[in-house]
Design an enzyme around this catalytic site. Sequence first.
Site, short mmCIF file in Angstrom:
data_model
loop_
_atom_site.label_atom_id
_atom_site.label_comp_id
_atom_site.label_asym_id
_atom_site.label_seq_id
_atom_site.Cartn_x
_atom_site.Cartn_y
_atom_site.Cartn_z
N CYS A 19 7.46 4.20 -10.78
CA CYS A 19 6.34 3.24 -10.79
C CYS A 19 5.20 3.78 -9.92
O CYS A 19 5.41 4.10 -8.74
CB CYS A 19 6.86 1.91 -10.24
SG CYS A 19 5.60 0.64 -10.05
N ASN A 20 4.01 3.85 -10.49
CA ASN A 20 2.85 4.35 -9.73
C ASN A 20 2.52 3.44 -8.56
O ASN A 20 2.20 3.90 -7.47
CB ASN A 20 1.62 4.46 -10.64
CG ASN A 20 1.73 5.56 -11.65
OD1 ASN A 20 1.18 6.64 -11.48
ND2 ASN A 20 2.47 5.33 -12.73
N THR A 21 2.59 2.12 -8.79
CA THR A 21 2.23 1.17 -7.75
C THR A 21 3.19 1.30 -6.56
O THR A 21 2.76 1.31 -5.40
CB THR A 21 2.25 -0.27 -8.30
OG1 THR A 21 1.52 -0.30 -9.53
CG2 THR A 21 1.65 -1.26 -7.33
N CYS A 68 -0.39 5.01 -14.51
CA CYS A 68 0.44 3.82 -14.68
C CYS A 68 1.47 4.13 -15.76
O CYS A 68 1.15 4.79 -16.76
CB CYS A 68 -0.45 2.64 -15.12
SG CYS A 68 0.47 1.15 -15.56
N THR A 69 2.69 3.65 -15.54
CA THR A 69 3.79 3.95 -16.47
C THR A 69 3.50 3.59 -17.92
O THR A 69 3.99 4.22 -18.84
CB THR A 69 5.05 3.16 -16.05
OG1 THR A 69 4.67 1.80 -15.81
CG2 THR A 69 5.69 3.75 -14.81
N HIS A 70 2.68 2.54 -18.13
CA HIS A 70 2.47 2.02 -19.48
C HIS A 70 1.40 2.78 -20.27
O HIS A 70 1.36 2.70 -21.49
CB HIS A 70 2.04 0.55 -19.42
CG HIS A 70 3.14 -0.38 -19.04
ND1 HIS A 70 3.89 -0.21 -17.89
CD2 HIS A 70 3.60 -1.52 -19.62
CE1 HIS A 70 4.77 -1.20 -17.80
NE2 HIS A 70 4.62 -2.00 -18.83
N GLU A 118 2.67 -4.66 -23.14
CA GLU A 118 3.85 -5.53 -23.09
C GLU A 118 3.83 -6.63 -24.15
O GLU A 118 4.87 -7.16 -24.52
CB GLU A 118 4.01 -6.13 -21.69
CG GLU A 118 4.24 -5.04 -20.66
CD GLU A 118 5.05 -5.47 -19.46
OE1 GLU A 118 5.13 -6.68 -19.21
OE2 GLU A 118 5.59 -4.58 -18.77
N ASP A 127 11.88 1.39 -11.08
CA ASP A 127 10.57 0.99 -11.59
C ASP A 127 10.45 -0.53 -11.50
O ASP A 127 11.44 -1.24 -11.39
CB ASP A 127 10.40 1.45 -13.05
CG ASP A 127 9.04 1.05 -13.62
OD1 ASP A 127 8.02 1.31 -12.94
OD2 ASP A 127 8.99 0.46 -14.72
N SER A 128 9.21 -1.02 -11.61
CA SER A 128 8.99 -2.46 -11.59
C SER A 128 9.52 -3.12 -12.87
O SER A 128 9.62 -4.34 -12.93
CB SER A 128 7.49 -2.74 -11.45
OG SER A 128 6.79 -2.12 -12.52
N TYR A 162 4.18 -5.35 -10.67
CA TYR A 162 3.92 -5.08 -9.26
C TYR A 162 2.43 -4.86 -9.02
O TYR A 162 1.96 -5.01 -7.89
CB TYR A 162 4.67 -3.81 -8.82
CG TYR A 162 6.15 -3.96 -8.56
CD1 TYR A 162 6.85 -5.13 -8.86
CD2 TYR A 162 6.88 -2.90 -7.98
CE1 TYR A 162 8.22 -5.25 -8.60
CE2 TYR A 162 8.24 -3.01 -7.72
CZ TYR A 162 8.91 -4.18 -8.04
OH TYR A 162 10.24 -4.27 -7.78
N GLY A 163 1.70 -4.48 -10.05
CA GLY A 163 0.28 -4.11 -9.93
C GLY A 163 -0.57 -5.07 -9.10
O GLY A 163 -1.33 -4.63 -8.24
#
Length: 288
Positions: free
Chosen positions: A86-88, A197-199, A165, A23-24, A55-56
Amino acid sequence: MMQNGDDIVVDPSLNNSVIGIIDSGVGGLTVAKEVMRQLPRETIYYFGDTLRCPYGPRSPEEVRQYTFEMIHFLEQFPLKALLIACNTATAVALEQVQSVLSIPVLGVIKPGARAAIKATREGKIGVIGTQGTIRSQAYKIALEELHPSISVHSLACPTLVPLVENGNRSSPEAYRVVAEALRPFQNKQMDTLILGCTHYPLLADLIHQVMGAHVRIISSAEETASELSTILHHSGLLAQKKKFHRFFATGSAELFAKIASDWLGQKIYAEKVELSSYTLYRKKFFAG
Ligand code: I24
Ligand code: DGL
């Protein structure tokens, strides 16, 4: 040695090899947690590129390069499968990674799209994600491949990763930030929303509140872990003996360990990795 298909040839030593998750940064821990819940006997080696997160906003070329650097690092270990959490990174690198690795490689986008198709009642689906994920149209393409007549609305939400974050997600202001980010979706008809998105699973309640109770919220983590579980079952790759999970981060190991311990509910140690020197080392000794 191992293929995705009907005629699977399995190397028995692979059963005790590990699942790589990249993941990023720390967001992919949402996926790691779900893998631990569904596959409690498996050992995970997690790599988070916290130094270069997010990374987005980065270009596809840059994200692809960073993704391969993480993979080259994890390749020194015996991996039975690789999960791009990571989706990106999934959006811009999954196919290329799959074409060069001989183990099963899973991303988070197809499982998320599949879950949304199962959930939708009227075929009207929304997708939110980083700029990179939305720009790639990877979700739209995956959804239309599954169901050509589906209607898809996509929206980049660059303010939501910083919201999580900064640790402000339970502040009164968080609702306002989420409502503002989703404003372009307010007059759109949709019955299902993919958290691409992971978040975003950490904001699921707020997002549900803003979108309305009739909108079904889909997070890819659960569906991705369940697909991994199916692959391991079908290919006879389930672990017999659990080893210790390991966590690698390019940024502060202490900070990573703190967030991971908090999120996973167990004491986590993290190891700091300097990717640039590792990449140089590989170039010198393996010429690539
Ligand atoms: N949540 C995330 N990233 C952070 C954070 C957080 N700080 C507090 N919380 N920091 O992502 C990102 C930058 N760091 C990363 C580590 O290396 C240094 C730079 C979401 C995490 C999803 C599992 C809040 C917080 C937490 C624990 C769990 C969940 C959470 F501390 F939101
Ligand atoms: N992990 C990223 C994703 O799922 C979010 C954070 C970032 O931008 O790197 O798209």
